[in-house]
Design an enzyme around this catalytic site. Structure first.
Site, PDB file in Angstrom:
ATOM      1  N   GLY A  34      22.830 -39.592 -70.898  1.00  0.00           N
ATOM      2  CA  GLY A  34      23.733 -40.405 -70.089  1.00  0.00           C
ATOM      3  C   GLY A  34      24.632 -39.655 -69.131  1.00  0.00           C
ATOM      4  CB  ILE A  93       5.735 -34.019 -69.243  1.00  0.00           C
ATOM      5  CG1 ILE A  93       6.732 -32.998 -69.807  1.00  0.00           C
ATOM      6  CG2 ILE A  93       6.306 -35.434 -69.324  1.00  0.00           C
ATOM      7  CD1 ILE A  93       7.169 -33.238 -71.216  1.00  0.00           C
ATOM      8  CG  ASP A 102       4.959 -34.520 -61.424  1.00  0.00           C
ATOM      9  OD1 ASP A 102       4.171 -33.763 -62.007  1.00  0.00           O
ATOM     10  OD2 ASP A 102       6.139 -34.673 -61.785  1.00  0.00           O
ATOM     11  NE  ARG A 132       1.347 -28.838 -67.603  1.00  0.00           N
ATOM     12  CZ  ARG A 132       0.285 -29.614 -67.815  1.00  0.00           C
ATOM     13  NH1 ARG A 132      -0.810 -29.097 -68.345  1.00  0.00           N
ATOM     14  NH2 ARG A 132       0.328 -30.897 -67.517  1.00  0.00           N
ATOM     15  CG  LEU A 133       7.677 -29.230 -72.221  1.00  0.00           C
ATOM     16  CD1 LEU A 133       7.313 -28.776 -73.631  1.00  0.00           C
ATOM     17  CD2 LEU A 133       9.171 -29.539 -72.145  1.00  0.00           C
ATOM     18  CB  CYS A 164       7.435 -25.795 -66.274  1.00  0.00           C
ATOM     19  SG  CYS A 164       6.302 -27.187 -66.502  1.00  0.00           S
ATOM     20  CB  ILE A 224      24.674 -33.827 -83.266  1.00  0.00           C
ATOM     21  CG1 ILE A 224      25.061 -32.703 -84.246  1.00  0.00           C
ATOM     22  CG2 ILE A 224      25.195 -33.543 -81.868  1.00  0.00           C
ATOM     23  CD1 ILE A 224      24.351 -31.392 -83.985  1.00  0.00           C
ATOM     24  CG  ASN A 249      11.610 -26.663 -64.070  1.00  0.00           C
ATOM     25  OD1 ASN A 249      11.243 -27.426 -64.950  1.00  0.00           O
ATOM     26  ND2 ASN A 249      12.836 -26.168 -64.025  1.00  0.00           N
TER      27      ASN A 249
END
Length: 640
Positions: free
Chosen positions: A362, A52, A99, A49-50, A2, A288, A74
């Site tokens: 990674g 999840i 959470d 907010r995103l 977020c 990409i 966040n």
């Protein structure tokens, strides 16, 4: 994942007409799914907010059951279910399955020690209405960003600088010392940003604000071992594999679709392999590249995708796309870009958002396990310099230096720090200072503060193995640059990026591994041959980088992927400059607007642009690219 913004003023109270709405709207890309606000006399919170976890009930700002605490958060706490059970056993009642609520009651239970119970990435602000106190914390390695400034008695915090710039009265003054740091190391040092008076909250730290003022403290720091006990190769391979498996598994918790960034290199391929083994369904992978064959790694990503059975998508980025989007990318980041492939990262995240909301990446493997061999192997060269200076006169060691594969002015090397600066840079300090005007050099104090920042780190690790010293510096400083660009470019598209190699349990263990299990000689013969070559020639020719990860990789990946040399997501900057990009660079860097800033000596700048330096790894192009970034940042953020 977020975006948060807050204004705190325990002295005068926050103005009822504060800029919290404008600040929050400016970071709506970080949270396109929901928004929320909280206001009282002393504190204003804004949140995007995103969604999840617990999509229906995870609205923020979130209050505790008794409404004493209010939180904006966040990030992700990957072990929140275990912590929640612990808290339930102590009598805490929960209304959600996310959470965020776990953080509230962890703070109520353990106070400032609550972060030690979390495994995750986070930046959160908790308002204790009873004590009239704010508590702010950032995760151990700084995966999630948090910036702040103070204007009069207002403390203003946000996930991105662009939100702070919306606050009325803020001054957009450039931080010239940060610009100097950027041109050598690609990023700002310490708590500095590119703006004066805008500060980064340090990783592994917390801040308390109340009527008495502000207090800062660290709760975690990157470990460094002066001496290491050797438990043998088998132990380190097995334990690393176990911790990496656990780290990836933790990062698969999600109530939305999940995917992976796959370059075809060892690190991302290992992550995808583990994800595939843990997932009951086919995962999505994304890569990409560029439309020049020698810079295109798509075939390796495809090999791994086919091997692991992923649903794979590959995109190509052209030179024209790159140039046209440069200013747009700088605007999204609020800073000059630190790594040429940031644009590529943004474009792939923008595309994968159509299919996936969370991706695994990674980052961190090279820093932890020795993936930057040219620099991380360089202590062998420094040892040669010390030997020659100790036993031979100046004339003799200058003649012997070339025999031992050394080059450059050895007389300038007086310490390990001096030598590190000579190999770890994109623009050498001496060349950069010469390019600056006298006024610029005066503004930055001739880099004394920057050099002292690194000196403090070298003094802290002074008694350790020279190779471990370099690895530590990469983990502490270089990695923050990569994490910052990953967060910015993924969140600009409303995508959450997770980094299992930056799991703190894995980091703490990896710091205890003897260096010979990270950078391993191919044989005694290769070690002897290295006496007559430098680290740039030796790396991945005479030694095996990331040895432990390669041993793990042989169990689940094709041999050609495990044994690939590191490419580092190269961008064909030198080629692009010769095919027209140099004209754009000259238009930007040699016009009156740029010269009037009195940062660069115009004649020396022109000479750099007109005379290609024959350097490996596109380093001439990288210098031009950074200079372009610097000027475009000025035009976007200072001039406007």
């Amino acid at each position: 994942m977020c975006g948060l913004a807050c204004i705190i003023n325990f002295q005068d109270g926050v103005s009822e007409k504060s800029d919290i709405e404008k600040m929050t709207t400016s970071i709506s890309h970080r949270g396109p799914d929901d928004s929320g606000f909280f206001k009282d006399k002393y504190v204003h919170f804004g949140f995007r907010r995103l969604s999840i976890l617990d999509i229906d009930k995870g609205h923020q700002p979130m209050k505790s059951n008794d409404e004493r605490y209010i939180i904006i958060f966040n990030g992700e706490i990957y072990n929140f279910k275990e912590v929640r059970i612990n808290l339930q056993n102590k009598g805490y009642k929960f209304k959600t399955n996310c959470d965020t609520e776990v953080i509230i009651y962890s703070y109520d239970m353990w106070g400032k020690d609550c972060m030690n119970h979390f495994n995750g990435m986070f930046a959160f602000v908790i308002y204790d209405q009873l004590k009239e106190e704010i508590f702010i914390a950032r995760d151990r390695m700084g995966i999630k960003p948090l910036y702040y400034t103070k204007i009069n008695n207002n403390f203003i915090f946000s996930s991105e600088i662009k939100a702070l710039l919306k606050f009325d009265g803020i001054k957009r003054n450039p931080n010239y010392k940060s610009i100097s740091s950027y041109l050598t190391f690609r990023y700002t040092y310490g708590e500095n940003s590119f703006f004066e008076h805008i500060i980064k909250v340090k990783p592994g730290s917390y801040i308390t604000i109340n009527k008495k003022g502000i207090e800062k403290a660290n709760y975690w720091s990157l470990p460094f071992h002066n001496k290491k006990e050797d438990f043998g190769e088998k132990f380190y391979i097995e334990k690393t594999e176990e911790l990496l498996q656990n780290a990836v598994k933790r990062r698969l918790i999600s109530d939305v679709s999940l995917g992976a960034l796959l370059s075809g290199g060892l690190d991302s391929s290992l992550v995808v392999s583990i994800m595939s083994s843990l997932s009951k369904t086919k995962i999505n992978s994304y890569s990409i590249g560029f439309d020049q064959l020698e810079y295109d790694e798509s075939k390796f990503a495809r090999i791994v995708a086919d091997h692991c059975g992923t649903e794979h998508l590959h995109l190509n980025l052209s030179k024209n796309q790159y140039i046209d989007n440069l200013t747009n990318m700088i605007e999204k980041k609020d800073a000059p870009l630190s790594i040429p492939h940031e644009q590529a990262l943004y474009l792939i995240c923008k595309e994968l958002k159509k299919h996936t909301t969370v991706v695994i990446s990674g980052e961190g493997a090279d820093e932890l396990f020795g993936g930057y061999g040219r620099v991380q192997k360089s202590p062998m060269d420094f040892k040669k310099i010390l030997f020659l200076k100790k036993y031979f006169s100046k004339n003799v060691y200058n003649k012997l230096s070339s025999i031992f594969g050394l080059n450059g002015n050895l007389e300038e090397i007086e310490s390990h720090q001096d030598f590190f600066f000579s190999v770890y840079n994109w623009m050498p300090i001496s060349e950069k200072l010469d390019l600056f005007t006298a006024q610029m050099n005066e503004n930055i104090g001739h880099d004394k503060e920057l050099i002292n920042f690194w000196k403090e780190d070298f003094e802290f690790i002074n008694n350790g193995n020279l190779y471990d010293q370099i690895l530590y510096l990469f983990e502490k400083n270089h990695l923050s640059c990569l994490l910052d660009r990953l967060d910015t470019m993924s969140m600009a598209s409303g995508v959450e990026a997770r980094v299992p190699f930056v799991d703190h349990e894995l980091i703490e263990f990896a710091s205890s591994i003897p260096v010979q299990y990270k950078l391993k000689w191919k044989s005694k013969f290769h070690k002897i041959k290295s006496l007559f070559n430098n680290s740039f020639s030796v790396s991945e020719n005479y030694d095996i980088s990331k040895y432990i990860l390669r041993k793990i990789g042989y169990k689940s990946l094709p041999k050609e992927i495990v044994e690939r040399k590191k490419k580092g997501f190269p961008v064909p900057l030198d080629d692009w400059l010769h095919s027209g990009m140099i004209n754009s660079a000259k238009e930007i860097l040699l016009d009156s607007r740029t010269i009037s800033r009195n940062i660069f000596d115009s004649k020396k700048l022109e000479a750099l642009l007109n005379n290609k330096q024959n350097l490996q790894y596109d380093f001439w192009g990288k210098k031009i690219w950074m200079l372009m970034n610097t000027e475009l940042w000025f035009r976007q953020f200072i001039d406007q």
